[in-house]
Motif scaffolding. Structure first.
Motif, PDB file in Angstrom:
ATOM      1  N   MET A 148       0.805  -1.219   0.000  1.00 22.31           N
ATOM      2  CA  MET A 148       0.000   0.000   0.000  1.00 22.31           C
ATOM      3  C   MET A 148       0.840   1.271   0.000  1.00 22.31           C
ATOM      4  SD  MET A 148      -3.073   1.328   2.454  1.00 22.31           S
ATOM      5  CE  MET A 148      -4.185   0.032   1.993  1.00 22.31           C
ATOM      6  N   VAL A 149       1.868   1.341   0.835  1.00 19.89           N
ATOM      7  CA  VAL A 149       2.666   2.559   0.899  1.00 19.89           C
ATOM      8  C   VAL A 149       3.287   2.854  -0.463  1.00 19.89           C
ATOM      9  CG1 VAL A 149       4.622   3.712   1.995  1.00 19.89           C
ATOM     10  CG2 VAL A 149       3.114   2.249   3.355  1.00 19.89           C
ATOM     11  N   GLY A 150       3.683   1.807  -1.178  1.00 20.72           N
ATOM     12  CA  GLY A 150       4.285   1.984  -2.494  1.00 20.72           C
ATOM     13  C   GLY A 150       3.366   2.652  -3.496  1.00 20.72           C
ATOM     14  N   ASN A 151       2.060   2.560  -3.290  1.00 22.24           N
ATOM     15  CA  ASN A 151       1.124   3.247  -4.182  1.00 22.24           C
ATOM     16  C   ASN A 151       1.300   4.763  -4.106  1.00 22.24           C
ATOM     17  OD1 ASN A 151      -0.117   0.836  -4.995  1.00 22.24           O
ATOM     18  ND2 ASN A 151      -1.532   0.877  -3.270  1.00 22.24           N
ATOM     19  N   PHE A 152       1.824   5.241  -2.983  1.00 25.08           N
ATOM     20  CA  PHE A 152       1.980   6.683  -2.780  1.00 25.08           C
ATOM     21  C   PHE A 152       3.383   7.187  -3.120  1.00 25.08           C
ATOM     22  CE2 PHE A 152      -1.504   5.491   0.059  1.00 25.08           C
ATOM     23  CZ  PHE A 152      -2.447   6.469  -0.231  1.00 25.08           C
ATOM     24  N   CYS A 153       4.394   6.338  -2.927  1.00 28.89           N
ATOM     25  CA  CYS A 153       5.761   6.826  -3.102  1.00 28.89           C
ATOM     26  C   CYS A 153       6.564   6.058  -4.143  1.00 28.89           C
ATOM     27  CB  CYS A 153       6.504   6.817  -1.759  1.00 28.89           C
ATOM     28  SG  CYS A 153       6.699   5.179  -1.024  1.00 28.89           S
ATOM     29  N   GLY A 154       5.947   5.030  -4.754  1.00 30.88           N
ATOM     30  CA  GLY A 154       6.631   4.294  -5.814  1.00 30.88           C
ATOM     31  C   GLY A 154       7.612   3.258  -5.323  1.00 30.88           C
ATOM     32  N   GLN A 155       7.719   3.083  -4.025  1.00 27.77           N
ATOM     33  CA  GLN A 155       8.625   2.082  -3.455  1.00 27.77           C
ATOM     34  C   GLN A 155       7.908   1.352  -2.331  1.00 27.77           C
ATOM     35  OE1 GLN A 155      12.265   3.719  -1.963  1.00 27.77           O
ATOM     36  NE2 GLN A 155      13.066   1.757  -1.241  1.00 27.77           N
ATOM     37  N   ASP A 156       7.811   0.019  -2.454  1.00 32.83           N
ATOM     38  CA  ASP A 156       7.100  -0.762  -1.446  1.00 32.83           C
ATOM     39  C   ASP A 156       7.791  -0.662  -0.091  1.00 32.83           C
ATOM     40  OD1 ASP A 156       5.179  -1.567  -3.218  1.00 32.83           O
ATOM     41  OD2 ASP A 156       6.103  -3.498  -3.658  1.00 32.83           O
ATOM     42  N   VAL A 157       6.969  -0.595   0.951  1.00 37.85           N
ATOM     43  CA  VAL A 157       7.453  -0.540   2.326  1.00 37.85           C
ATOM     44  C   VAL A 157       6.733  -1.630   3.115  1.00 37.85           C
ATOM     45  CG1 VAL A 157       7.551   0.822   4.452  1.00 37.85           C
ATOM     46  CG2 VAL A 157       7.914   1.940   2.238  1.00 37.85           C
ATOM     47  N   PRO A 158       7.462  -2.537   3.769  1.00 38.75           N
ATOM     48  CA  PRO A 158       6.782  -3.563   4.569  1.00 38.75           C
ATOM     49  C   PRO A 158       5.966  -2.905   5.681  1.00 38.75           C
ATOM     50  CG  PRO A 158       9.140  -3.552   5.040  1.00 38.75           C
ATOM     51  CD  PRO A 158       8.932  -2.668   3.852  1.00 38.75           C
ATOM     52  N   ALA A 159       4.720  -3.374   5.856  1.00 38.58           N
ATOM     53  CA  ALA A 159       3.828  -2.756   6.845  1.00 38.58           C
ATOM     54  C   ALA A 159       2.831  -3.780   7.333  1.00 38.58           C
ATOM     55  CB  ALA A 159       3.097  -1.561   6.228  1.00 38.58           C
ATOM     56  N   THR A 160       2.521  -3.701   8.611  1.00 36.66           N
ATOM     57  CA  THR A 160       1.490  -4.570   9.182  1.00 36.66           C
ATOM     58  C   THR A 160       0.823  -3.833  10.338  1.00 36.66           C
ATOM     59  OG1 THR A 160       1.059  -6.801  10.053  1.00 36.66           O
ATOM     60  CG2 THR A 160       3.068  -5.721  10.788  1.00 36.66           C
ATOM     61  N   GLY A 161      -0.484  -4.088  10.534  1.00 39.36           N
ATOM     62  CA  GLY A 161      -1.214  -3.336  11.543  1.00 39.36           C
ATOM     63  C   GLY A 161      -2.362  -4.107  12.164  1.00 39.36           C
ATOM     64  N   PHE A 162      -2.815  -3.614  13.327  1.00 38.06           N
ATOM     65  CA  PHE A 162      -3.953  -4.193  14.049  1.00 38.06           C
ATOM     66  C   PHE A 162      -4.915  -3.058  14.365  1.00 38.06           C
ATOM     67  CE2 PHE A 162      -3.815  -8.479  16.350  1.00 38.06           C
ATOM     68  CZ  PHE A 162      -5.173  -8.680  16.210  1.00 38.06           C
ATOM     69  N   SER A 163      -6.170  -3.217  13.998  1.00 38.18           N
ATOM     70  CA  SER A 163      -7.184  -2.194  14.238  1.00 38.18           C
ATOM     71  C   SER A 163      -8.150  -2.687  15.314  1.00 38.18           C
ATOM     72  CB  SER A 163      -7.958  -1.893  12.955  1.00 38.18           C
ATOM     73  OG  SER A 163      -8.962  -0.937  13.193  1.00 38.18           O
ATOM     74  N   ILE A 164      -8.417  -1.824  16.292  1.00 39.99           N
ATOM     75  CA  ILE A 164      -9.279  -2.176  17.415  1.00 39.99           C
ATOM     76  C   ILE A 164     -10.679  -1.637  17.172  1.00 39.99           C
ATOM     77  CG2 ILE A 164      -9.525  -2.132  19.918  1.00 39.99           C
ATOM     78  CD1 ILE A 164      -6.885  -3.334  18.764  1.00 39.99           C
ATOM     79  N   GLY A 165     -11.673  -2.490  17.316  1.00 44.42           N
ATOM     80  CA  GLY A 165     -13.064  -2.052  17.209  1.00 44.42           C
ATOM     81  C   GLY A 165     -13.494  -1.374  18.495  1.00 44.42           C
ATOM     82  N   PHE A 166     -13.118  -0.112  18.644  1.00 46.23           N
ATOM     83  CA  PHE A 166     -13.337   0.611  19.898  1.00 46.23           C
ATOM     84  C   PHE A 166     -14.809   0.619  20.300  1.00 46.23           C
ATOM     85  CE2 PHE A 166     -14.174   4.625  22.176  1.00 46.23           C
ATOM     86  CZ  PHE A 166     -13.310   4.483  23.246  1.00 46.23           C
ATOM     87  N   GLU A 167     -15.698   0.911  19.354  1.00 44.05           N
ATOM     88  CA  GLU A 167     -17.133   0.989  19.676  1.00 44.05           C
ATOM     89  C   GLU A 167     -17.669  -0.366  20.127  1.00 44.05           C
ATOM     90  OE1 GLU A 167     -18.281   3.842  19.884  1.00 44.05           O
ATOM     91  OE2 GLU A 167     -16.993   5.056  18.586  1.00 44.05           O
ATOM     92  N   ARG A 168     -17.149  -1.424  19.543  1.00 42.43           N
ATOM     93  CA  ARG A 168     -17.604  -2.758  19.928  1.00 42.43           C
ATOM     94  C   ARG A 168     -17.095  -3.117  21.326  1.00 42.43           C
ATOM     95  NH1 ARG A 168     -17.173  -6.118  14.176  1.00 42.43           N
ATOM     96  NH2 ARG A 168     -18.757  -4.855  13.105  1.00 42.43           N
ATOM     97  N   ILE A 169     -15.885  -2.690  21.636  1.00 42.40           N
ATOM     98  CA  ILE A 169     -15.371  -2.904  22.989  1.00 42.40           C
ATOM     99  C   ILE A 169     -16.234  -2.156  23.994  1.00 42.40           C
ATOM    100  CG2 ILE A 169     -13.441  -2.394  24.529  1.00 42.40           C
ATOM    101  CD1 ILE A 169     -11.575  -2.948  22.150  1.00 42.40           C
ATOM    102  N   ILE A 170     -16.586  -0.919  23.666  1.00 36.73           N
ATOM    103  CA  ILE A 170     -17.454  -0.126  24.550  1.00 36.73           C
ATOM    104  C   ILE A 170     -18.807  -0.803  24.714  1.00 36.73           C
ATOM    105  CG2 ILE A 170     -18.706   2.057  24.775  1.00 36.73           C
ATOM    106  CD1 ILE A 170     -15.748   2.311  25.414  1.00 36.73           C
ATOM    107  N   THR A 171     -19.361  -1.355  23.627  1.00 36.70           N
ATOM    108  CA  THR A 171     -20.644  -2.065  23.691  1.00 36.70           C
ATOM    109  C   THR A 171     -20.581  -3.217  24.676  1.00 36.70           C
ATOM    110  OG1 THR A 171     -21.244  -1.472  21.417  1.00 36.70           O
ATOM    111  CG2 THR A 171     -22.312  -3.415  22.351  1.00 36.70           C
ATOM    112  N   ILE A 172     -19.495  -4.000  24.632  1.00 36.47           N
ATOM    113  CA  ILE A 172     -19.340  -5.140  25.533  1.00 36.47           C
ATOM    114  C   ILE A 172     -19.205  -4.664  26.979  1.00 36.47           C
ATOM    115  CG2 ILE A 172     -17.825  -7.053  26.162  1.00 36.47           C
ATOM    116  CD1 ILE A 172     -17.137  -7.291  23.160  1.00 36.47           C
ATOM    117  N   LEU A 173     -18.399  -3.637  27.204  1.00 37.66           N
ATOM    118  CA  LEU A 173     -18.206  -3.131  28.565  1.00 37.66           C
ATOM    119  C   LEU A 173     -19.514  -2.615  29.147  1.00 37.66           C
ATOM    120  CD1 LEU A 173     -14.799  -1.231  28.219  1.00 37.66           C
ATOM    121  CD2 LEU A 173     -15.200  -3.513  29.154  1.00 37.66           C
TER     122      LEU A 173
END
Length: 421
Positions: free
Chosen positions: A321-346
């Motif tokens: 994905m980063v390479g789409n912006f700068c022409g050079q691939d960059v290794p990347a990995t991420g974790f997204s937290i479902g904040f609203e769902r966590i709040i729902t459970i709490l």
């Protein structure tokens, strides 16, 4: 006279004080927990260029964009032309695409690897339901510039630590982290004979495994025109899954379709992450996990809790994905937290809501109290606040019992009633 509407726009919520207390408490725990793993907080705009948002990287989310129309003369020219895009920007549907643009634009000023924490609102024109809104908060951690599986191990460990800390406050100690790899998904499809250009469509059907089962997937793929024998060969590998390892699942996939290093990598991630999670947290290889985003290139994750029919976190590697912006691939990995769902459970678990810390003082002043007496009280309140206490000063109401009950519900435990001497 114009008619004003007092309710929020559909799919968006007002947050009452009790809600904000809980939200701010959880956000504080998230920031504290992730900072211990070396993640630093950044911020990106809520609005992105329409070209970025419609780049076929966001899967079905691209159908849910809140587009922002051009303004002034630009809009007039677009309308007069009678063709082309009337929008030039839109509200972001996630935080990953903006982060990729951010990194490409600022990478010379950032460390490598770069461990980012991003928290902010995202927008999707979705059908609102429990745990799903049109405007909601996401919390993402990402590691950019690391092409080793240490990035995945860190993400899983950090997210598990954060969720364990939050859920322990309501007695939840068990949850499951599901892990798969997009290369394994591609390998299984190619091994059955499907062409590369068909794999995305095949995975859309497999992603419905929990809802329609193998029979439903078989029927859908056949209806979509795929060869029945090819479909049967493909789904055979998903029969009788049980609790199997990555190596066991992949044993019938030819090496031409799947590099054996992918299997080794998956086993390393799972075994390493298991050493860093709390008791009760399960980490499992899940060959049916797909994740809908088109930008994933390697390992993918999802977190679930029993008795809830939605995931509470998800993510994966997106090296292109980063390479789409700068022409050079960059290794990347991420974790997204479902904040609203966590709040729902709490909120489901907190019968009386989340209260501010104990030992907080409410000073109630009678309406006839003199100015000199009030000045004494204001000085006393200042000293208490400087000592670290939370102090609220209110005029005493006629129904003082109801007033005190309301203050107690907000977490106040000490009450001082002030009258003239």
């Amino acid at each position: 006279m114009a008619k004003f509407i007092k309710t929020p726009v559909k799919g968006m919520c007002d947050q009452l004080p009790a809600d904000m207390r809980l939200r701010e408490h959880v956000l504080s725990m998230i920031k504290t927990s992730y900072s211990r793993f070396g993640f630093t907080q950044i911020e990106t705009p809520v609005m992105e260029h329409i070209e970025n948002l419609t780049s076929k990287q966001g899967g079905d989310n691209e159908k849910l964009i809140f587009k922002v129309m051009k303004r002034g003369a630009d809009l007039a020219r677009a309308i007069d032309a009678g063709k082309g895009e009337l929008a030039d920007s839109g509200l972001r549907y996630d935080l990953t695409l903006p982060l990729s643009r951010y990194y490409a634009n600022n990478k010379e000023q950032l460390p490598s690897p770069f461990k980012a924490l991003q928290i902010g609102p995202v927008f999707r024109a979705d059908q609102p339901q429990k745990g799903r809104f049109r405007m909601f908060t996401q919390c993402d951690i990402d590691i950019l510039g690391d092409n080793t599986n240490l990035a995945e191990i860190e993400l899983v460990a950090a997210t598990s630590d954060m969720l364990s800390r939050i859920f322990s406050e309501v007695g939840i100690t068990d949850f499951t982290i599901h892990i798969n790899d997009r290369q394994i998904l591609r390998g299984a499809a190619k091994n059955a004979g499907f062409a590369e250009e068909d794999i995305a469509s095949i995975l859309i059907s497999l992603d419905k495994y929990d809802k329609i089962g193998l029979d439903g997937i078989r029927a859908e793929l056949t209806e979509n025109g795929y060869d029945a024998e090819m479909v049967d060969k493909y789904l055979e590998i998903y029969q009788n899954l049980g609790d199997m390892s990555c190596a066991e699942f992949c044993r019938d996939i030819d090496a031409e379709c799947l590099d054996p290093k992918v299997i080794t990598n998956m086993d390393e991630i799972i075994s390493s992450a298991k050493t860093m999670v709390a008791d009760g947290v399960k980490i499992v290889f899940d060959p049916t996990l797909v994740r809908g985003m088109g930008y994933y290139t390697g390992p993918i994750f999802e977190v679930t809790i029993d008795d809830y029919n939605f995931s509470i976190a998800g993510g994966g590697r997106y090296d292109k994905m980063v390479g789409n912006f700068c022409g050079q691939d960059v290794p990347a990995t991420g974790f997204s937290i479902g904040f609203e769902r966590i709040i729902t459970i709490l909120k489901d678990k907190l019968e009386n809501g989340y209260k501010i810390d104990s030992d907080n003082v409410a000073i109630l002043i009678h309406k006839d109290v003199t100015l000199d007496k009030k000045l004494e009280i204001f000085k006393e309140a200042k000293e208490l606040r400087q000592a670290g206490k939370t102090v609220t000063i209110q005029m005493m109401r006629k129904n003082m019992k109801q007033q005190i009950n309301m203050l107690e519900s907000e977490g106040y435990t000490e009450f001082k009633k002030v009258y003239n001497d």
